[in-house]
Enzyme design. Structure first.
Site, PDB file in Angstrom:
ATOM      1  N   LYS A 222      -5.909   9.897  13.021  1.00  0.00           N
ATOM      2  CA  LYS A 222      -6.363   9.449  11.702  1.00  0.00           C
ATOM      3  C   LYS A 222      -7.872   9.617  11.530  1.00  0.00           C
ATOM      4  O   LYS A 222      -8.612   9.892  12.476  1.00  0.00           O
ATOM      5  CB  LYS A 222      -5.938   7.996  11.466  1.00  0.00           C
ATOM      6  N   ARG A 256       1.989   4.117  18.087  1.00  0.00           N
ATOM      7  CA  ARG A 256       2.702   5.173  17.344  1.00  0.00           C
ATOM      8  C   ARG A 256       1.837   6.432  17.378  1.00  0.00           C
ATOM      9  O   ARG A 256       0.722   6.427  16.857  1.00  0.00           O
ATOM     10  CB  ARG A 256       2.944   4.698  15.913  1.00  0.00           C
TER      11      ARG A 256
END
Length: 274
Positions: A222, A256
């Site tokens: 991210k 995750r």
């Protein structure tokens, strides 16, 4: 040995779990839709299984910043064949969706977790999962994917996210859902600045202690990784592994990730030295 119930599975509570991301979308921010066809999706899932994944998280709608919503029929068409193909693979299966009808279909297919970026706020979402046995992950998101990163603002991001998650936990337990099925996700990148993301990362143990449910952290590749490393998405492997280890250090029970093999190895070393 204490365990954590997770749908059909009971995971050991003393180690962090690796959730591998399987995007069956043509427009994912990270893998560019390369796993969109069924054959490719199954092949990628099989590789994750060989790499030591604990949970496979299947998603049929991109929720990257600015992403438009996907019609229900399209999401069902993308996700359900993958769920039926993988449900007996020997690993836990999670579905990443906020649509109640897909939740219902996924429950019928026997999935082990519903992972909802919308925190089960959609009309009918709680009812869709209430009578199942699967784990339920409540995520915090400010606004919607199409607009969430335009100008996110908080007075106290940790307090506001914690209060939101507490409210959703209360709503779900009031509806008759066992607290032992619930997980929380602070929603890194979902309506947060880089500073917000790292404040939430550091507050993981505090949130778990306050809310009394385990934490799932998804920060792989991210922008919060890119902001610190200066690297584009395709060069964020090392930063993402650092983020996964930091998340576990700060109380995450599940990380995750896109890069399963590397994360599994890193966590094995972490566990051995912990």
């Amino acid at each position: 040995m204490p365990t954590i119930p997770f749908g059909r599975f009971n995971f050991p509570a003393q180690r962090a779990l690796v959730m591998g991301i399987l995007n069956v979308t043509p427009d994912s921010f990270s893998d560019g839709g390369q796993f969109a066809s069924l054959d490719y999706a199954i092949s990628h899932a099989e590789q994750m299984i060989r790499d030591g994944v604990d949970i496979i998280d299947v998603g049929g709608e991109s929720t990257r910043p600015g992403a438009p919503p996907v019609p229900l029929e399209d999401e069902l068409h993308r996700v359900m064949p993958v769920l039926y193909a993988l449900r007996d693979c020997g690993k836990a299966i999670s579905v990443d969706t906020y649509k109640p009808q897909l939740m219902r279909e996924a429950v019928l297919a026997g999935v082990d977790m519903i992972n909802d970026i919308n925190g089960f706020r959609a009309e009918g979402a709680i009812e869709a999962v209430r009578d199942s046995d699967c784990a339920l992950c409540i995520m915090h998101m400010l606004d919607q994917p199409a607009t969430m990163q335009q100008k996110p603002e908080y007075g106290d991001v940790v307090r506001e996210v914690t209060d939101f998650l507490r409210g959703r936990i209360e709503a779900m337990t009031a509806a008759g859902i066992d607290r032992g099925r619930l997980w929380i996700d602070p929603g890194f990148g979902f309506g947060k600045t880089v500073e917000h993301n790292y404040a939430l990362l550091k507050a993981g143990r505090q949130m778990v202690a306050e809310l009394g449910v385990p934490l799932l952290a998804g920060l792989s590749r991210k922008s919060m990784i890119g902001a610190v490393t200066g690297k584009p998405v395709e060069q964020r492997l090392a930063g993402s592994i650092g983020g996964a280890l930091a998340a576990v250090a700060h109380g995450a029970q599940i990380v995750r990730v896109h890069d399963v093999a590397e994360t599994v190895d890193a966590l094995k070393v972490w566990q051995a030295a912990h």
